[in-house]
Write a protein that holds these residues in place. Sequence first.
Motif, mmCIF file in Angstrom:
data_model
loop_
_atom_site.group_PDB
_atom_site.id
_atom_site.type_symbol
_atom_site.label_atom_id
_atom_site.label_comp_id
_atom_site.label_asym_id
_atom_site.label_seq_id
_atom_site.Cartn_x
_atom_site.Cartn_y
_atom_site.Cartn_z
ATOM 1 N N PHE A 174 -36.166 -25.520 -55.816
ATOM 2 C CA PHE A 174 -35.828 -26.243 -54.585
ATOM 3 C C PHE A 174 -36.951 -27.210 -54.200
ATOM 4 C CE2 PHE A 174 -35.709 -26.764 -49.983
ATOM 5 C CZ PHE A 174 -34.362 -27.005 -49.723
ATOM 6 N N ALA A 175 -38.207 -26.743 -54.310
ATOM 7 C CA ALA A 175 -39.364 -27.576 -53.970
ATOM 8 C C ALA A 175 -39.491 -28.765 -54.917
ATOM 9 C CB ALA A 175 -40.639 -26.732 -53.999
ATOM 10 N N GLU A 176 -39.231 -28.522 -56.201
ATOM 11 C CA GLU A 176 -39.299 -29.607 -57.185
ATOM 12 C C GLU A 176 -38.247 -30.669 -56.899
ATOM 13 O OE1 GLU A 176 -41.315 -30.259 -59.676
ATOM 14 O OE2 GLU A 176 -42.571 -28.458 -59.538
ATOM 15 N N GLN A 177 -37.019 -30.232 -56.655
ATOM 16 C CA GLN A 177 -35.917 -31.172 -56.466
ATOM 17 C C GLN A 177 -36.023 -31.939 -55.148
ATOM 18 O OE1 GLN A 177 -32.321 -28.855 -57.145
ATOM 19 N NE2 GLN A 177 -32.378 -29.375 -59.320
ATOM 20 N N HIS A 178 -36.781 -31.388 -54.189
ATOM 21 C CA HIS A 178 -36.959 -32.071 -52.907
ATOM 22 C C HIS A 178 -38.363 -32.675 -52.770
ATOM 23 C CE1 HIS A 178 -33.337 -29.664 -52.017
ATOM 24 N NE2 HIS A 178 -33.060 -30.639 -51.176
ATOM 25 N N SER A 179 -39.058 -32.765 -53.898
ATOM 26 C CA SER A 179 -40.358 -33.470 -53.985
ATOM 27 C C SER A 179 -41.373 -32.965 -52.965
ATOM 28 C CB SER A 179 -40.146 -34.983 -53.803
ATOM 29 O OG SER A 179 -39.228 -35.479 -54.750
ATOM 30 N N PHE A 180 -41.508 -31.628 -52.876
ATOM 31 C CA PHE A 180 -42.529 -31.072 -51.992
ATOM 32 C C PHE A 180 -43.915 -31.464 -52.488
ATOM 33 C CE2 PHE A 180 -40.278 -27.170 -49.925
ATOM 34 C CZ PHE A 180 -39.269 -28.002 -49.459
ATOM 35 N N THR A 181 -44.810 -31.752 -51.559
ATOM 36 C CA THR A 181 -46.195 -32.075 -51.896
ATOM 37 C C THR A 181 -46.892 -30.828 -52.419
ATOM 38 O OG1 THR A 181 -46.226 -33.728 -50.135
ATOM 39 C CG2 THR A 181 -48.356 -33.003 -50.982
ATOM 40 N N LYS A 182 -47.701 -30.986 -53.472
ATOM 41 C CA LYS A 182 -48.466 -29.884 -54.044
ATOM 42 C C LYS A 182 -49.945 -30.035 -53.666
ATOM 43 C CE LYS A 182 -44.870 -28.330 -56.424
ATOM 44 N NZ LYS A 182 -44.249 -27.030 -56.114
ATOM 45 N N LEU A 204 -31.168 -33.554 -47.740
ATOM 46 C CA LEU A 204 -31.093 -32.176 -48.207
ATOM 47 C C LEU A 204 -30.017 -32.129 -49.280
ATOM 48 C CD1 LEU A 204 -31.995 -29.201 -47.829
ATOM 49 C CD2 LEU A 204 -30.188 -28.987 -46.102
ATOM 50 N N LEU A 205 -30.422 -31.890 -50.513
ATOM 51 C CA LEU A 205 -29.519 -32.032 -51.649
ATOM 52 C C LEU A 205 -28.483 -30.909 -51.740
ATOM 53 C CD1 LEU A 205 -32.124 -33.190 -54.328
ATOM 54 C CD2 LEU A 205 -30.583 -34.599 -52.939
ATOM 55 N N TYR A 206 -28.865 -29.725 -51.312
ATOM 56 C CA TYR A 206 -27.934 -28.594 -51.335
ATOM 57 C C TYR A 206 -28.462 -27.513 -50.389
ATOM 58 C CZ TYR A 206 -31.398 -26.792 -54.688
ATOM 59 O OH TYR A 206 -32.554 -26.394 -55.304
ATOM 60 N N PRO A 207 -27.587 -26.621 -49.918
ATOM 61 C CA PRO A 207 -28.017 -25.596 -48.961
ATOM 62 C C PRO A 207 -28.997 -24.622 -49.603
ATOM 63 C CG PRO A 207 -25.629 -25.786 -49.025
ATOM 64 C CD PRO A 207 -26.150 -26.562 -50.188
ATOM 65 N N PRO A 208 -30.107 -24.310 -48.923
ATOM 66 C CA PRO A 208 -31.053 -23.322 -49.455
ATOM 67 C C PRO A 208 -30.526 -21.911 -49.248
ATOM 68 C CG PRO A 208 -31.763 -24.047 -47.302
ATOM 69 C CD PRO A 208 -30.539 -24.863 -47.628
ATOM 70 N N GLY A 209 -30.982 -20.995 -50.064
ATOM 71 C CA GLY A 209 -30.609 -19.593 -49.909
ATOM 72 C C GLY A 209 -31.837 -18.733 -49.669
ATOM 73 N N PHE A 210 -31.657 -17.635 -48.965
ATOM 74 C CA PHE A 210 -32.750 -16.700 -48.691
ATOM 75 C C PHE A 210 -32.256 -15.282 -48.921
ATOM 76 C CE2 PHE A 210 -33.636 -20.479 -46.259
ATOM 77 C CZ PHE A 210 -34.998 -20.671 -46.410
ATOM 78 N N ASP A 211 -33.044 -14.495 -49.630
ATOM 79 C CA ASP A 211 -32.701 -13.078 -49.773
ATOM 80 C C ASP A 211 -33.581 -12.272 -48.829
ATOM 81 O OD1 ASP A 211 -35.081 -11.714 -51.243
ATOM 82 O OD2 ASP A 211 -34.693 -13.493 -52.461
ATOM 83 N N GLY A 212 -33.083 -11.114 -48.438
ATOM 84 C CA GLY A 212 -33.820 -10.301 -47.480
ATOM 85 C C GLY A 212 -33.884 -8.854 -47.888
ATOM 86 N N ARG A 213 -34.848 -8.166 -47.324
ATOM 87 C CA ARG A 213 -34.966 -6.723 -47.539
ATOM 88 C C ARG A 213 -35.442 -6.088 -46.236
ATOM 89 N NH1 ARG A 213 -39.083 -7.534 -52.205
ATOM 90 N NH2 ARG A 213 -37.982 -9.520 -52.108
ATOM 91 N N VAL A 214 -35.129 -4.811 -46.054
ATOM 92 C CA VAL A 214 -35.560 -4.070 -44.878
ATOM 93 C C VAL A 214 -36.524 -2.985 -45.323
ATOM 94 C CG1 VAL A 214 -34.833 -2.559 -42.996
ATOM 95 C CG2 VAL A 214 -33.423 -4.520 -43.627
#
Length: 279
Positions: A46-54, A131-141
């Motif tokens: 996701f970071a690569e495709q949205h050109s996040f700064t490194k 925003l090229l596509y919706p981001p996803g997040f996984d969770g845990r408790v």
Amino acid sequence: SPVCLISLRTMAKSKFEYVRNFEVDDTCLRNCWIVVRLDGRNFHKFAEQHSFTKPNDDRALNLMTRCAQAVMEELEDIVIAYGQSDEYSFVFQKKSNWFKRRASKFMTHVASQFASSYVFYWKDYFQDQTLLYPPGFDGRVILYPSNQNLRDYLSWRQADCHINNLFNTVFWNLVQKGGLTTSQAEEKLRGTLSGDKNEILFSEFNINYNNEPVIHRKGTALVWKKIDETTTKTIKLPNEEKEKEIVVTRTRKKVTPLHCDLIGKEFWEEHSEILEDDS
């Protein structure tokens, strides 16, 4: 007819309601801190495709924090949150009885609120970048029975932030300024300790890691703070013709981001209201 409707409802309850027996009891153990940790799904891509700064993109970090603020403001009983990179941890009150302490409710509410906020606030931080596509997040408790367990968990996440950020800072300086390929940079850093990485930064790039932005080194803690808000109101007093302006100060709780050390005692002494009595 009404009679038929009542008959159908009665049949639905009697004949089909047995399927509820397949639901698993996921009630969280009482008197334990409930922590929900979210991680970005496949965020490297996701970071690569949205050109996040490194190595760090402040837009992305601030967006994550804005989403976490939205979660804390919307959901009850969250006393502190901590985030770094593409993850955020939310700590619910030890004695919370929110949704009868069902783990699935905690996890899904946090994840859905966070993900929708990420899309909603994207343009506030990335302006014209699509925003090229919706981001996803996984969770845990995760449940932690004692205050020390909870502090150790947050210390672990902050130590992880330091380790990852130090590596990424050296790695991307070697690539961007040192002219190495990513493979060469990985090879050079293989087996190095923190001291070695600090030495490379200082000797080759004149960078003192301790002077790097604290948000990158320590991550972000979100806490509730009492804030005084002052507004001016125009009122008309009894028996007076002219209106009068008065200054009104109200105190309210606001989710506030902090970039500080969570491992030592100072933070917990300053924010003693977060932890509950272990007894």
